[in-house]
Write an enzyme that holds these catalytic residues in place. Structure first.
Site, mmCIF file in Angstrom:
data_model
loop_
_atom_site.group_PDB
_atom_site.id
_atom_site.type_symbol
_atom_site.label_atom_id
_atom_site.label_comp_id
_atom_site.label_asym_id
_atom_site.label_seq_id
_atom_site.Cartn_x
_atom_site.Cartn_y
_atom_site.Cartn_z
ATOM 1 N N GLU A 23 -39.847 -21.306 10.901
ATOM 2 C CA GLU A 23 -41.248 -21.717 10.808
ATOM 3 C C GLU A 23 -42.010 -20.995 9.704
ATOM 4 O O GLU A 23 -42.842 -21.587 9.010
ATOM 5 C CB GLU A 23 -41.951 -21.495 12.159
ATOM 6 C CG GLU A 23 -41.557 -22.466 13.246
ATOM 7 C CD GLU A 23 -40.232 -22.139 13.929
ATOM 8 O OE1 GLU A 23 -39.774 -22.954 14.768
ATOM 9 O OE2 GLU A 23 -39.651 -21.065 13.621
ATOM 10 N N ALA A 30 -46.187 -26.138 19.796
ATOM 11 C CA ALA A 30 -47.221 -25.241 19.289
ATOM 12 C C ALA A 30 -46.865 -23.777 19.534
ATOM 13 O O ALA A 30 -47.257 -22.896 18.757
ATOM 14 C CB ALA A 30 -48.563 -25.562 19.953
ATOM 15 N N ASP A 31 -46.125 -23.505 20.590
ATOM 16 C CA ASP A 31 -45.702 -22.139 20.907
ATOM 17 C C ASP A 31 -44.940 -21.504 19.748
ATOM 18 O O ASP A 31 -45.004 -20.286 19.537
ATOM 19 C CB ASP A 31 -44.789 -22.134 22.139
ATOM 20 C CG ASP A 31 -45.334 -22.959 23.280
ATOM 21 O OD1 ASP A 31 -45.650 -22.394 24.332
ATOM 22 O OD2 ASP A 31 -45.455 -24.194 23.121
ATOM 23 N N PHE A 32 -44.184 -22.324 19.002
ATOM 24 C CA PHE A 32 -43.302 -21.787 17.973
ATOM 25 C C PHE A 32 -44.054 -21.357 16.718
ATOM 26 O O PHE A 32 -43.458 -20.795 15.800
ATOM 27 C CB PHE A 32 -42.233 -22.818 17.595
ATOM 28 C CG PHE A 32 -41.311 -23.185 18.734
ATOM 29 C CD1 PHE A 32 -41.270 -22.445 19.903
ATOM 30 C CD2 PHE A 32 -40.473 -24.282 18.633
ATOM 31 C CE1 PHE A 32 -40.428 -22.781 20.952
ATOM 32 C CE2 PHE A 32 -39.621 -24.631 19.677
ATOM 33 C CZ PHE A 32 -39.600 -23.877 20.836
ATOM 34 N N HIS A 52 -43.039 -23.488 26.010
ATOM 35 C CA HIS A 52 -43.236 -24.840 25.487
ATOM 36 C C HIS A 52 -44.524 -25.470 26.015
ATOM 37 O O HIS A 52 -44.680 -26.693 25.960
ATOM 38 C CB HIS A 52 -42.057 -25.743 25.867
ATOM 39 C CG HIS A 52 -40.743 -25.317 25.286
ATOM 40 N ND1 HIS A 52 -40.006 -24.275 25.803
ATOM 41 C CD2 HIS A 52 -40.031 -25.794 24.228
ATOM 42 C CE1 HIS A 52 -38.888 -24.135 25.089
ATOM 43 N NE2 HIS A 52 -38.887 -25.043 24.128
#
Length: 666
Positions: free
Chosen positions: A405, A429-431, A472
């Protein structure tokens, strides 16, 4: 400078003509004389800090002269020779270091933390690593434009320990990007020696792990640096690919002057002082009768006169006068919103279909728009939003990425520097935590720092209610509304999602675009078939009433609607914020002044969330109009659990009705 009778460096001038050989010398001499002057000014208290590149001039000058002026270079602190070899006026450099208006950052950043499109240079940020991925993005832009250019980026041996280094090399290798990664191995990362920094014999060996050609060069030999890089550059222009070069050199001054060099053994310092790149090259030129004493003295006098004149003009320039209006206006690039009105023809779309359709229509409108993300090409993404895109737009524009990312956000930044828009999909979005640094420190701050827009949209599939657990399910918008320079969009309906995403892509500023996963396939709406836009900063009034103002966004909008449907007697203004940055403060304040009561519903946990800022805003702006305390409703102060009954307990949805009734009965 004293003459060394015999050079300690073996030079082979090959087919270089005398003009080039002298230009290499002059270009090394100039940053050395500037640095010597800066060290005097530092002792006099006329500048606050200095990061010295004395002893490393051959690398900066050799690389810069080997590249075309149209090719971007991403230097670091000790690469003054890049800036001077690109012939940036010294007046502007000195103004930059003194925080004057004629510098490159309007006094907002120091030393070499700036870029300039005029000279095709992109300076570093203090986090070191991100510029490597940005170089990937600029190189990708060169590939897509088919302009035959390459990009060169610098890092130190310490910077190679950062994850960005590995991610950037891997992306460059997988995508065959025309970029030269230059490692200046100068012995120490601040005070940490190389044996505590890495455990391989040569950093160039790391190239093998990524399938990248690598070379080791004598970083104090300007001819070797110039000729080898020139040859490699010509090869890369014909056959695009990344190359890794490790330049062996030494840092003879402190990390910055205040840190000193007491940790360096004297014999090691003496060894490298004997390898000084300028004095040795000067002796070589004398021995070959290419440079004479008279020429050398003329060079020194010419450069010193230029330095003195530029310093005098920089000192004479008035200090910047602070202006809050100027500062606030420069956080974002101005965006002339163009309204594309919706057509009368509509189609019933799910939320997820509206996102897909908006992306597709934007890809058609912006012919060079690039979408990047994990599994988004043939597979269509984990949510199938980009299914079929490869067939229409091709793999150059719909790019599967490695799992990295950080590097992909940086690559998007590099594309923006190249003038190309991009959309990055975070699989969840967590990543974004794995790409957090470039989002909040590079995308958010670039325009404010040196007027370089970050024309990037980051799509953020988010939210709970789908039994996905702690990694997640987060709705982490508050991390980004806190960061000046970012825009944050969070639609609740297909219509808004389609129009707002089109606007986000048109906007030249970085936009975090939140898409609630639980809404993807559960919410349907008639949506105009054609391309249209919706302006940022305009909330939607879904219901109008007199008793209370309900303020929410995302899934919270649907929870509020369900509650009002169950309680038909409640007369409420229901405000869907739609965008969190910019925020429609005027609509919120006007409504609360009318109703006298406000309740704010968010899915995120309570402390530090959007609701807290909105509550504070209302207390400051509407206190005399309130008939009850502002109420906040949010999810539990825990990570998000997986199993359904725990997730239901966690979510704010189950608490909202009681909180609303309590507020009305206050």
């Amino acid at each position: 400078m004293p003459t060394i009778t015999k050079s300690n460096i073996a030079y082979d001038k090959r087919s270089l003509n005398n003009q080039t050989l002298l230009k290499l010398y002059y270009n090394m001499l100039k940053p050395r004389l500037i640095e010597e002057k800066m060290l005097i000014l530092l002792r006099q208290g006329k500048i606050s800090k200095w990061f010295s590149g004395i002893g490393q001039e051959a690398i900066s000058v050799g690389v810069t002269m080997a590249l075309k002026p149209s090719e971007f270079i991403l230097p670091m602190h000790r690469n003054l020779g890049v800036f001077t070899s690109r012939e940036i006026p010294l007046h502007r450099l000195f103004c930059q270091w003194q925080g004057k208006a004629s510098g490159f950052t309007k006094g907002r950043d120091r030393s070499f933390h700036f870029g300039t499109q005029e000279f095709n240079i992109v300076g570093m940020i203090s986090h070191l690593g991100p510029q490597l991925g940005v170089a990937d993005g600029i190189a990708l832009g060169n590939l897509l434009k088919k302009n035959g250019n390459l990009t060169a980026v610098f890092t130190g041996e310490g910077g190679t320990s950062e994850g960005d280094f590995h991610e950037a090399l891997n992306v460059a290798s997988v995508w065959s990007l025309p970029v030269i990664f230059c490692i200046e191995n100068n012995g120490y990362g601040l005070s940490t020696p190389t044996n505590e920094q890495y455990n391989c014999k040569h950093l160039a060996d790391r190239g093998k792990g990524y399938g990248i050609e690598s070379f080791i060069l004598d970083g104090n030999n300007v001819i070797e640096t110039y000729t080898k890089v020139q040859k490699l550059a010509e090869s890369i222009r014909k056959r695009p690919r990344p190359i890794l070069i490790e330049f062996k050199t030494f840092r003879r001054r402190g990390h910055e002057e205040a840190s000193g060099t007491k940790y360096v053994p004297k014999e090691l310092m003496d060894e490298w002082e004997a390898k000084d790149p300028i004095e040795n090259y000067r002796s070589f030129l004398f021995s070959k009768k290419i440079l004479t004493q008279q020429m050398d003295e003329a060079y020194i006098e010419d450069i010193k006169s230029e330095i003195d004149a530029a310093l005098e003009s920089a000192y004479a320039e008035p200090n910047i006068i602070p202006s809050q209006t100027t500062e606030l206006n420069d956080v974002y690039k101005s965006f002339d919103y163009k309204e594309y009105t919706p057509s009368k023809e509509t189609t019933e779309l799910r939320f997820i279909d509206a996102i897909s359709e908006s992306l597709k229509q934007s890809m058609r409108k912006h012919k060079d728009l690039v979408i990047m993300g994990q599994d988004i090409a043939e597979y269509g993404g984990v949510f199938k939003i980009t299914e079929g895109f490869v067939e229409e737009f091709g793999k150059d524009r719909v790019r599967n990425t490695p799992i990295c990312e950080s590097a992909i956000v940086e690559t998007a930044m590099g594309l923006s520097i190249s003038g190309i828009k991009s959309v990055v999909e975070m699989q969840f979005a967590d990543f974004v935590t794995s790409g957090f640094n470039p989002v909040v420190n590079y995308l958010a701050k670039s325009y404010y720092r040196w007027e370089q827009e970050a024309d990037v949209v980051v799509r953020m599939p988010c939210g709970a209610g789908v039994a996905a657990g702690p990694f997640h399910s987060q709705t982490n918008e508050a991390w980004f509304t806190k960061t000046p320079g970012l825009k944050v969009v969070y639609p609740a309906f297909p219509y808004d999602a389609k129009g707002l995403l089109a606007t986000a892509i048109n906007d030249p500023n970085p936009v975090l675009f939140f898409e609630h996963k639980a809404l993807y396939r559960s919410i349907r709406q008639d949506v105009p078939s054609d391309y249209f836009t919706i302006p940022f900063g305009k909330a939607a009034f879904l219901k109008e009433g007199e008793a209370v103002t309900i303020i929410t966004y995302g899934a919270g909008v649907h929870w509020a609607l369900e509650t009002l449907d169950k309680n038909a007697d409640i007369s409420a203004d229901l405000i869907d914020l739609r965008t969190l940055q910019p925020l429609d403060k005027e609509a919120i304040i006007k409504s609360v002044k009318k109703t006298g009561r406000a309740i704010i519903l968010q899915e995120d946990s309570l402390f530090g969330g959007i609701a807290s800022d909105l509550s504070a805003l209302l207390m400051e702006e509407c206190f005399e109009h309130l008939d009850a305390p502002v109420k906040r409703v949010a999810s539990m102060e825990t990570p998000i659990p997986f199993i359904g009954q725990l997730e239901d307990q966690y979510l704010a949805k189950g608490k909202f009705e009681d909180a609303l009734l309590e507020l009305l009965n206050y």
